[in-house]
Scaffold this motif. Structure first.
Motif, mmCIF file in Angstrom:
data_model
loop_
_atom_site.group_PDB
_atom_site.id
_atom_site.type_symbol
_atom_site.label_atom_id
_atom_site.label_comp_id
_atom_site.label_asym_id
_atom_site.label_seq_id
_atom_site.Cartn_x
_atom_site.Cartn_y
_atom_site.Cartn_z
ATOM 1 N N GLN A 96 79.109 -38.181 -68.823
ATOM 2 C CA GLN A 96 78.164 -36.532 -68.698
ATOM 3 C C GLN A 96 78.113 -36.649 -66.417
ATOM 4 N N THR A 97 78.087 -37.158 -65.849
ATOM 5 C CA THR A 97 78.365 -36.010 -64.903
ATOM 6 C C THR A 97 80.323 -36.194 -64.620
ATOM 7 N N ARG A 99 82.247 -34.682 -67.151
ATOM 8 C CA ARG A 99 82.442 -33.882 -67.604
ATOM 9 C C ARG A 99 82.011 -32.480 -67.316
ATOM 10 N N GLU A 100 80.322 -32.879 -66.655
ATOM 11 C CA GLU A 100 80.362 -31.532 -65.753
ATOM 12 C C GLU A 100 81.358 -31.548 -64.484
ATOM 13 N N LYS A 101 81.787 -32.143 -63.296
ATOM 14 C CA LYS A 101 82.674 -31.854 -63.079
ATOM 15 C C LYS A 101 84.255 -31.158 -63.239
ATOM 16 N N GLU A 103 83.806 -29.197 -65.493
ATOM 17 C CA GLU A 103 84.088 -28.349 -65.878
ATOM 18 C C GLU A 103 84.048 -26.839 -65.131
ATOM 19 N N SER A 104 83.164 -27.968 -63.474
ATOM 20 C CA SER A 104 83.707 -27.075 -62.536
ATOM 21 C C SER A 104 84.787 -26.597 -62.092
ATOM 22 N N LYS A 107 86.723 -24.358 -63.832
ATOM 23 C CA LYS A 107 85.629 -22.914 -63.401
ATOM 24 C C LYS A 107 85.942 -22.286 -61.805
#
Length: 128
Positions: A96-97, A99-101, A103-104, A107
Motif C-alpha cells: 500500500q505504501t 502504491r501511494e509512493k 501515485e505521488s 502526480k
C-alpha cells in the motif's frame, strides 16, 4: 543256631531302623509336590508378568512423549501462524505504501511535465 538267628534279627532290625527314621524325616511340602511342568509354567508366568510390566511402562512413556510432542507442535504451529499473519500484514502495508509512493511520483511527474510545457510555451512566446 539260636545265636545266629538272634544275630540275624538284630542285624535286620538295624538295617530297618535307618529306613524307618529316614522315611519319617521326609515330609511332603507344596513345593515338593509340584511337577516339573507346573514349575516351568510358574516360572514362565513370572517371566511373562515381568516382561508385561516392562512393556506397559514403555508404552506409557511413549504415550507421554507423543502427547508432549503434539502439544509442542500445536504451540509451534500457532506461533508460526501468528508470525505468518504478521508478515502478511506487513507485506500488505508495504504494498500500500509503495502504491501511494508511485501515485505521488506520477502526480509529481505529471505536474512537472505540465509546468515544463507551460514554461516552454512562455519561452516560445517570448522568443517570438
Amino acid at each position: 543256631m539260636l545265636r545266629t538267628k538272634l544275630h540275624g534279627v538284630a542285624r535286620s532290625a538295624r538295617a530297618l531302623r535307618p529306613t524307618i527314621l529316614h522315611s519319617c524325616q521326609i515330609h511332603d511340602t507344596r513345593i515338593a509336590s509340584k511337577t516339573v511342568t507346573e514349575k516351568v509354567a510358574e516360572v514362565a508366568d513370572k517371566v511373562n508378568m515381568k516382561v508385561g510390566k516392562g512393556l506397559a511402562s514403555a508404552i506409557e512413556a511413549g504415550e507421554k512423549a507423543t502427547e508432549k510432542t503434539k502439544e509442542t507442535l500445536a504451540a509451534s504451529s500457532a506461533k508460526a501462524e501468528r508470525v505468518s499473519q504478521t508478515a502478511q500484514e506487513k507485506a500488505e502495508s508495504a504494498k500500500q505504501t509503495g502504491r501511494e509512493k508511485i501515485e505521488s511520483v506520477k502526480k509529481t511527474t505529471g505536474e512537472a511535465t505540465e509546468e515544463t510545457k507551460r514554461k516552454a510555451n512562455e519561452a516560445e512566446g517570448k522568443a517570438s
